[in-house]
Design a protein around this motif. Sequence first.
Motif, PDB file in Angstrom:
ATOM      1  N   ILE A  80       0.828  -1.200   0.000  1.00 52.88           N
ATOM      2  CA  ILE A  80       0.000   0.000   0.000  1.00 52.88           C
ATOM      3  C   ILE A  80       0.863   1.251   0.000  1.00 52.88           C
ATOM      4  CG2 ILE A  80      -1.628   1.326   1.391  1.00 52.88           C
ATOM      5  CD1 ILE A  80      -2.807  -1.368   2.248  1.00 52.88           C
ATOM      6  N   ALA A  81       1.918   1.214   0.844  1.00 57.26           N
ATOM      7  CA  ALA A  81       2.781   2.392   0.944  1.00 57.26           C
ATOM      8  C   ALA A  81       3.420   2.692  -0.411  1.00 57.26           C
ATOM      9  CB  ALA A  81       3.858   2.168   2.001  1.00 57.26           C
ATOM     10  N   THR A  82       3.812   1.635  -1.130  1.00 60.07           N
ATOM     11  CA  THR A  82       4.417   1.859  -2.440  1.00 60.07           C
ATOM     12  C   THR A  82       3.437   2.553  -3.369  1.00 60.07           C
ATOM     13  OG1 THR A  82       5.307  -0.338  -2.061  1.00 60.07           O
ATOM     14  CG2 THR A  82       5.880   0.733  -4.121  1.00 60.07           C
ATOM     15  N   THR A  83       2.198   2.026  -3.368  1.00 61.83           N
ATOM     16  CA  THR A  83       1.189   2.637  -4.228  1.00 61.83           C
ATOM     17  C   THR A  83       0.994   4.101  -3.861  1.00 61.83           C
ATOM     18  OG1 THR A  83       0.100   0.513  -4.079  1.00 61.83           O
ATOM     19  CG2 THR A  83      -1.114   2.281  -5.152  1.00 61.83           C
ATOM     20  N   VAL A  84       0.822   4.331  -2.563  1.00 56.60           N
ATOM     21  CA  VAL A  84       0.621   5.709  -2.119  1.00 56.60           C
ATOM     22  C   VAL A  84       1.804   6.571  -2.519  1.00 56.60           C
ATOM     23  CG1 VAL A  84       0.420   7.185  -0.089  1.00 56.60           C
ATOM     24  CG2 VAL A  84      -0.900   5.079  -0.233  1.00 56.60           C
ATOM     25  N   GLY A  85       3.001   6.023  -2.348  1.00 61.55           N
ATOM     26  CA  GLY A  85       4.199   6.767  -2.696  1.00 61.55           C
ATOM     27  C   GLY A  85       4.222   7.139  -4.171  1.00 61.55           C
ATOM     28  N   ILE A  86       3.897   6.159  -5.013  1.00 56.55           N
ATOM     29  CA  ILE A  86       3.917   6.427  -6.454  1.00 56.55           C
ATOM     30  C   ILE A  86       2.896   7.504  -6.801  1.00 56.55           C
ATOM     31  CG2 ILE A  86       3.350   5.444  -8.700  1.00 56.55           C
ATOM     32  CD1 ILE A  86       4.582   2.829  -7.730  1.00 56.55           C
ATOM     33  N   VAL A  87       1.705   7.342  -6.252  1.00 58.74           N
ATOM     34  CA  VAL A  87       0.664   8.333  -6.553  1.00 58.74           C
ATOM     35  C   VAL A  87       1.082   9.709  -6.047  1.00 58.74           C
ATOM     36  CG1 VAL A  87      -1.712   9.000  -6.123  1.00 58.74           C
ATOM     37  CG2 VAL A  87      -1.161   6.616  -6.542  1.00 58.74           C
ATOM     38  N   LEU A 129       1.530  12.985  -8.223  1.00 60.90           N
ATOM     39  CA  LEU A 129       0.795  14.217  -7.923  1.00 60.90           C
ATOM     40  C   LEU A 129       1.746  15.395  -7.762  1.00 60.90           C
ATOM     41  CD1 LEU A 129      -2.068  13.467  -5.387  1.00 60.90           C
ATOM     42  CD2 LEU A 129      -2.181  14.776  -7.506  1.00 60.90           C
ATOM     43  N   TYR A 130       2.821  15.153  -6.992  1.00 60.90           N
ATOM     44  CA  TYR A 130       3.743  16.228  -6.683  1.00 60.90           C
ATOM     45  C   TYR A 130       4.367  16.785  -7.957  1.00 60.90           C
ATOM     46  CZ  TYR A 130       7.887  18.529  -4.879  1.00 60.90           C
ATOM     47  OH  TYR A 130       8.868  19.435  -4.620  1.00 60.90           O
ATOM     48  N   GLU A 131       4.885  15.877  -8.789  1.00 55.49           N
ATOM     49  CA  GLU A 131       5.543  16.344 -10.015  1.00 55.49           C
ATOM     50  C   GLU A 131       4.532  16.992 -10.960  1.00 55.49           C
ATOM     51  OE1 GLU A 131       8.613  16.352 -10.031  1.00 55.49           O
ATOM     52  OE2 GLU A 131       9.240  14.776  -8.633  1.00 55.49           O
ATOM     53  N   SER A 132       3.305  16.435 -10.963  1.00 55.75           N
ATOM     54  CA  SER A 132       2.282  17.036 -11.823  1.00 55.75           C
ATOM     55  C   SER A 132       1.979  18.458 -11.373  1.00 55.75           C
ATOM     56  CB  SER A 132       1.002  16.217 -11.779  1.00 55.75           C
ATOM     57  OG  SER A 132       1.263  14.912 -12.182  1.00 55.75           O
ATOM     58  N   LEU A 133       1.916  18.638 -10.054  1.00 55.81           N
ATOM     59  CA  LEU A 133       1.643  19.986  -9.546  1.00 55.81           C
ATOM     60  C   LEU A 133       2.749  20.939  -9.959  1.00 55.81           C
ATOM     61  CD1 LEU A 133       0.086  19.334  -6.043  1.00 55.81           C
ATOM     62  CD2 LEU A 133      -0.999  20.140  -8.146  1.00 55.81           C
ATOM     63  N   ARG A 134       3.974  20.451  -9.923  1.00 56.84           N
ATOM     64  CA  ARG A 134       5.083  21.295 -10.383  1.00 56.84           C
ATOM     65  C   ARG A 134       4.885  21.667 -11.843  1.00 56.84           C
ATOM     66  NH1 ARG A 134      10.591  18.531  -9.009  1.00 56.84           N
ATOM     67  NH2 ARG A 134      11.366  20.111 -10.462  1.00 56.84           N
ATOM     68  N   PHE A 135       4.434  20.677 -12.623  1.00 57.22           N
ATOM     69  CA  PHE A 135       4.200  20.957 -14.034  1.00 57.22           C
ATOM     70  C   PHE A 135       3.108  22.003 -14.199  1.00 57.22           C
ATOM     71  CE2 PHE A 135       1.663  19.910 -17.837  1.00 57.22           C
ATOM     72  CZ  PHE A 135       2.596  20.250 -18.807  1.00 57.22           C
ATOM     73  N   PHE A 136       2.036  21.818 -13.431  1.00 58.43           N
ATOM     74  CA  PHE A 136       0.908  22.736 -13.593  1.00 58.43           C
ATOM     75  C   PHE A 136       1.214  24.122 -13.061  1.00 58.43           C
ATOM     76  CE2 PHE A 136      -1.637  18.705 -13.697  1.00 58.43           C
ATOM     77  CZ  PHE A 136      -1.856  18.787 -15.061  1.00 58.43           C
ATOM     78  N   SER A 137       2.285  24.265 -12.263  1.00 60.89           N
ATOM     79  CA  SER A 137       2.661  25.609 -11.856  1.00 60.89           C
ATOM     80  C   SER A 137       3.309  26.346 -13.029  1.00 60.89           C
ATOM     81  CB  SER A 137       3.611  25.555 -10.656  1.00 60.89           C
ATOM     82  OG  SER A 137       4.848  25.033 -11.078  1.00 60.89           O
TER      83      SER A 137
END
Lengths: 276, 472
Positions: free
Chosen positions: B185-192, B196-204
């Motif tokens: 579960i932690a791996t999945t959460v980590g990947i997501v 999300l984090y990198e996508s947010l950087r992109f959307f900035s």
Amino acid sequence: MESTITESRETITAGTSMDETEGLTYPRIECKNINVSYGDKRAIFDISLPIPDRSVTALIGPSGCGKSTFLRCLNRMNDTIESCKVTGEIIMDGENINDPDIDPVLLRSRVGMVFQKPNPFPKSIFDNIAYGPRIHGLAATREDLDEMVEKSLRRAGLWEEVKDRLSSPGNSLSGGQQQRLCIARAIAVRPEVILMDEPCSALDPVATARIEELIDELRKRYCIVIVTHSMQQAARVSQRTAFFHLGELVEMGDTDQIFTNPRERRTEDYITGRFG
Amino acid sequence: MVQQLGHLPMGWLMLALLAMLASGGFFVGRVQAERFNGAAGSVRIHSRPNYHGYYVAMWTFVPALIVALAYAMLGEGIVRSLLAGELPANFRNMPSVELEVYLDSIARAAFDHGYGGADRVFSAIANRFLELQGMVKASAIGLALASAAFGFFLARRKVAPGFRARTRVEGGIELFLFLCAAIAIATTVGIVASLLYESLRFFSEVPFWDFLFGTRWNAQTSAEFGALPLFYGTFMIALIAMLIAAPVGLFAAIYLSEYAGPTVRAWVKPVLEVLAGIPTVVYGFFALLVVAPAIRSVAVWINTTLISAGITAEPLLAAQPTSALAAGLVMGIMVIPFVSSLSDDVINAVPQTLRDAAYAMGATKSETVKHVVLPAALPGIIASLLLAVSRAIGETMIVVMAAGQRARISPDPTADLTTITVQIVALLTGETEFDSPKTLSAFALGLVLFVITLFFNLIALRVVQKYREKYD
Ligand SMILES: Nc1ncnc2c1ncn2[C@@H]1O[C@H](COP(=O)(O)OP(=O)(O)O)[C@@H](O)[C@H]1O
Ligand SMILES: [Mg+2]
């Protein structure tokens, strides 16, 4: 509970004598030397049995003795089982239904069947009943169909309970109602014979009593063959009884005679509960 | 000495040592518990001696293992920060990124068994690195042994007739199993989360709506990040695939479960499973080398015929060497087994009594299938189709090879299209700088892909659950 059973037995025995003689003189179905095997395993050994019209014939016997197998010969439902081979003649209306020329699909519209577990289609109550008339093209107009559905439900004693919710799903009914729905569904195809394979074994006593009353009502119009594991039920609803054991027909006769004065030792042992 | 220790590959050695200690703990615990057993005429011993053994072993092994794992994860970081603290001032004033790079080269040199170059300072630092590494490692070993000993003595003191070692061991096993599940579960959460984090950087850097609804995608050369053509391509190819896979898979399933005899079934099912086991690369080059050229030549033929018949003046079809149709067709073949095997399962789950009911009414086989079996199995069939769609959307290899690279919205199935997955591959292969919007856009695409497939899977799951409830 005790009282309803004795009551219904009385009503039945009151009506039997006339039908019995009538039925016996005109066997509706004449089974001759029926043998059935599943692959290498034989399930029915050379059974010959006349089945009278307008009365109830009960098939009794211990579990696994071939009652269902025999019953399924009468509408060729055994054709749907790959490994099952049936030989022998079953004469109905002068034709041998085991003849390769007979279309089992048409035969089954003349011989309806009700199963152990209520099995309504996952459709509305109306569509459940209308299914048979629709596939056989029995109703020309929508009004015809409505009428057929109502008539079938009335005959199955279910109309009053469901007339206001014909469009709700069939499985929303109680177990006993579902079984009567299945009976109504079988009736809707206008069969001449109705086969019932332990129709009450999944029902509670009250629902069972209702079905038994219904069977008694239906025998005025149809030839009924019922498999049951309950000897009381056989005694209550049937006029003729056939006792099966290990794939053989041990004894058959009037229900009264079988239960009060069996000729065979094995029959007596079974109905007195010494085995089975 | 300390430097040599710095070189020693420690993981396996440490593990072997701990395992030995643990088995020692096991025997000590068991022997001790067996003594109660022998002596016990009156005392009732709660757990069998083996459980006391396991209990002691558990407490010997686990704390030491935690120390070892902590070292494996944090060890080098500790060494580095120690080293950084000792470095001369001019190093310490370096920007942190440069310092990291420098330390990286130090570590590499140190592990390469001594640095033979001329840079005295560098080699001194590398040696010091090894020394520190050895010290940290030695303390880790010491700490691990100490905690093993500590755990061992604590646990051994517990061993007593009334001690519920069995219950405790059971608890330990439960915890272990829980941790394994938690890792997944932690791996999945980590990947997501990273997605999300990198996508947010992109959307900035690129506005969200421009990304979602922009119609020009040109991430490689100019910074145009309108992903709509990619969504269109993905959708188009998945649609073509499902147009093949849904009917073929479903009808195959119906044939298998309702019509085929046991012998046919015994042959066809495994063959379908083989189809599911073919690596997608193989499908990919099949699409590229066989299907795409065939489609192209048919398209060319259609074009010339239409032109010579005077119906069109221009070529009607694009007739590209790679095309949406080629990728879609082959992908359709690929997902057939998914549809057929899942549908087969749900069709088989329709109770036989329902079929019997229909047959007993005088319905033919196909009437029974059409009116009774399929309606009853419909939710499950829909679920299987949704899962197949989500498979088709996420599929990469076939489209990379046979769909093309051009991002465009074209209704012509013989034109080349590109998909989300193709672009992710294109963005992340070759020279990439991690911080550029180009690379980050891959994360945004990945996020979209994830959301879409998650959506389909969730719906499918819900449908299947509902369906189960109905028939239980
Ligand atoms: N589909 C089948 N395949 C193989 N053997 C069967 C099948 N159905 C029934 N049998 C066998 O035929 C025998 C008679 O079964 P059945 O007619 O169901 O008995 P009953 O209804 O009296 O309990 C049993 O031994 C049973 O194992
Ligand atoms: Mg039976």
